[in-house]
Design a protein around this motif. Structure first.
Motif, PDB file in Angstrom:
ATOM      1  N   MET A 154       0.835  -1.174   0.000  1.00  0.00           N
ATOM      2  CA  MET A 154       0.000   0.000   0.000  1.00  0.00           C
ATOM      3  C   MET A 154       0.886   1.246   0.000  1.00  0.00           C
ATOM      4  N   ARG A 155       0.605   2.155  -0.844  1.00  0.00           N
ATOM      5  CA  ARG A 155       1.358   3.402  -0.919  1.00  0.00           C
ATOM      6  C   ARG A 155       0.665   4.438  -0.048  1.00  0.00           C
ATOM      7  N   VAL A 156       1.384   4.963   0.925  1.00  0.00           N
ATOM      8  CA  VAL A 156       0.827   5.976   1.809  1.00  0.00           C
ATOM      9  C   VAL A 156       0.932   7.321   1.107  1.00  0.00           C
ATOM     10  N   ILE A 157      -0.167   8.031   1.061  1.00  0.00           N
ATOM     11  CA  ILE A 157      -0.203   9.340   0.418  1.00  0.00           C
ATOM     12  C   ILE A 157       0.752  10.279   1.151  1.00  0.00           C
ATOM     13  N   GLN A 158       1.526  11.050   0.406  1.00  0.00           N
ATOM     14  CA  GLN A 158       2.516  11.947   0.980  1.00  0.00           C
ATOM     15  C   GLN A 158       1.911  12.851   2.047  1.00  0.00           C
ATOM     16  N   LEU A 159       0.664  13.220   1.906  1.00  0.00           N
ATOM     17  CA  LEU A 159      -0.021  14.086   2.861  1.00  0.00           C
ATOM     18  C   LEU A 159       0.027  13.502   4.271  1.00  0.00           C
ATOM     19  N   TYR A 160       0.104  12.185   4.388  1.00  0.00           N
ATOM     20  CA  TYR A 160       0.034  11.526   5.683  1.00  0.00           C
ATOM     21  C   TYR A 160       1.393  11.019   6.173  1.00  0.00           C
ATOM     22  N   ASN A 161       2.483  11.585   5.703  1.00  0.00           N
ATOM     23  CA  ASN A 161       3.786  11.063   6.108  1.00  0.00           C
ATOM     24  C   ASN A 161       4.171  11.478   7.521  1.00  0.00           C
ATOM     25  N   ASN A 162       3.540  12.457   8.094  1.00  0.00           N
ATOM     26  CA  ASN A 162       3.842  12.886   9.446  1.00  0.00           C
ATOM     27  C   ASN A 162       2.768  12.338  10.389  1.00  0.00           C
ATOM     28  N   LYS A 169       0.464  14.820  12.242  1.00  0.00           N
ATOM     29  CA  LYS A 169      -0.588  15.382  11.391  1.00  0.00           C
ATOM     30  C   LYS A 169      -1.683  14.352  11.144  1.00  0.00           C
ATOM     31  N   LEU A 170      -1.254  13.130  10.953  1.00  0.00           N
ATOM     32  CA  LEU A 170      -2.195  12.038  10.729  1.00  0.00           C
ATOM     33  C   LEU A 170      -3.102  11.854  11.938  1.00  0.00           C
ATOM     34  N   ILE A 171      -2.534  11.892  13.137  1.00  0.00           N
ATOM     35  CA  ILE A 171      -3.302  11.747  14.375  1.00  0.00           C
ATOM     36  C   ILE A 171      -4.279  12.921  14.520  1.00  0.00           C
ATOM     37  N   ALA A 172      -3.812  14.121  14.209  1.00  0.00           N
ATOM     38  CA  ALA A 172      -4.675  15.307  14.298  1.00  0.00           C
ATOM     39  C   ALA A 172      -5.864  15.180  13.349  1.00  0.00           C
ATOM     40  N   ARG A 173      -5.607  14.692  12.139  1.00  0.00           N
ATOM     41  CA  ARG A 173      -6.703  14.504  11.176  1.00  0.00           C
ATOM     42  C   ARG A 173      -7.659  13.402  11.641  1.00  0.00           C
ATOM     43  N   ALA A 174      -7.092  12.341  12.182  1.00  0.00           N
ATOM     44  CA  ALA A 174      -7.935  11.243  12.679  1.00  0.00           C
ATOM     45  C   ALA A 174      -8.802  11.724  13.844  1.00  0.00           C
ATOM     46  N   ALA A 201      -7.483   9.222   7.292  1.00  0.00           N
ATOM     47  CA  ALA A 201      -6.407   9.255   8.281  1.00  0.00           C
ATOM     48  C   ALA A 201      -6.544   8.075   9.247  1.00  0.00           C
ATOM     49  N   GLN A 202      -7.769   7.797   9.677  1.00  0.00           N
ATOM     50  CA  GLN A 202      -8.000   6.660  10.575  1.00  0.00           C
ATOM     51  C   GLN A 202      -7.613   5.359   9.889  1.00  0.00           C
ATOM     52  N   HIS A 203      -7.954   5.250   8.614  1.00  0.00           N
ATOM     53  CA  HIS A 203      -7.618   4.031   7.864  1.00  0.00           C
ATOM     54  C   HIS A 203      -6.101   3.855   7.758  1.00  0.00           C
ATOM     55  N   VAL A 204      -5.388   4.949   7.478  1.00  0.00           N
ATOM     56  CA  VAL A 204      -3.928   4.864   7.360  1.00  0.00           C
ATOM     57  C   VAL A 204      -3.321   4.470   8.709  1.00  0.00           C
ATOM     58  N   LEU A 205      -3.810   5.067   9.802  1.00  0.00           N
ATOM     59  CA  LEU A 205      -3.316   4.695  11.143  1.00  0.00           C
ATOM     60  C   LEU A 205      -3.588   3.217  11.421  1.00  0.00           C
ATOM     61  N   LYS A 227      -8.754  12.012  20.681  1.00  0.00           N
ATOM     62  CA  LYS A 227      -8.621  13.421  21.088  1.00  0.00           C
ATOM     63  C   LYS A 227      -7.947  13.540  22.448  1.00  0.00           C
ATOM     64  N   ASN A 228      -7.990  12.467  23.248  1.00  0.00           N
ATOM     65  CA  ASN A 228      -7.366  12.468  24.580  1.00  0.00           C
ATOM     66  C   ASN A 228      -5.862  12.189  24.530  1.00  0.00           C
ATOM     67  N   PHE A 229      -5.360  11.760  23.376  1.00  0.00           N
ATOM     68  CA  PHE A 229      -3.923  11.493  23.250  1.00  0.00           C
ATOM     69  C   PHE A 229      -3.184  12.821  23.277  1.00  0.00           C
TER      70      PHE A 229
END
Length: 187
Positions: free
Chosen positions: A1-9, A12-17, A24-28, A66-68
């Motif tokens: 699976m290729r992770v979209i460059q937008l989600y490399n951090n 940021k991924l956690i914030a979006r999730a 973002a949740q799926h990528v996590l 959100k509690n993380f």
């Protein structure tokens, strides 16, 4: 699976999730599900049941993301959720028992056994332990919890935790010796 460059951090991924972004949740989930399944599998013998526990754990992860607070690692935070979810599952199935027996900790024992046992065989031996022994052994030896933490999580005394660990080690050592005798015909 290729992770979209937008989600490399991951931050940021956690914030979006946390904002209920399903991608973002799926990528996590894709990034962490193999390790989290392993965590659940330590505690729950059946793979399908371990997957169910993991999915319930991920539901809680995304519900409470959100509690993380980014104080520790995200993976460590998820691991704690998976461990607690596994314990809850076993409690609900009434598979957790902590028999209290007197144990002589001063008995002469050794933790080092030379063996060329496969990982799958070791997992099978751990799975064969009584649930209380297995739970404490995995939490202490694999997850790295301290006895006071195990006692708090499992609602047992520290002494019971230490006793369960001691008995688990003794039983595993005996099973490994027996396995070596069977496999190699030696002591």
């Amino acid at each position: 699976m290729r992770v979209i460059q937008l989600y490399n951090n991951e931050k940021k991924l956690i914030a979006r999730a946390a904002k209920s972004n399903r991608k973002a949740q799926h990528v996590l989930y894709e990034l962490h599900s193999p390790k989290m399944l392993s965590v659940c599998r330590y505690y729950v013998k059946d793979v399908q049941q371990a997957e169910e526990v993991m999915l319930n754990g991920f539901f809680k992860v995304f519900k409470h993301i959100k509690n993380f607070k980014s104080a520790g690692s995200f993976e460590g935070w998820m691991r704690r959720i998976m461990v607690r979810e596994s314990i809850s599952y076993l409690r609900s199935k009434k598979q957790l028992e902590f028999p209290v027996e007197h144990v002589d900790f001063k008995q002469n024992s050794t933790d080092s056994i030379n063996s060329n046992i496969e990982v799958s065989e070791i997992q099978r031996l751990i799975d064969g332990l009584p649930e209380g022994y297995k739970m404490v052994f995995v939490m202490y030896a694999i997850e790295g919890y301290k006895h006071y933490e195990i006692a708090e999580i499992l609602q047992i005394s520290e002494g019971t935790s230490k006793s369960q660990l001691y008995k688990a080690r003794q039983l595993l050592q005996q099973k490994i010796k027996d396995l070596n005798k069977t496999n190699y015909g030696t002591n």
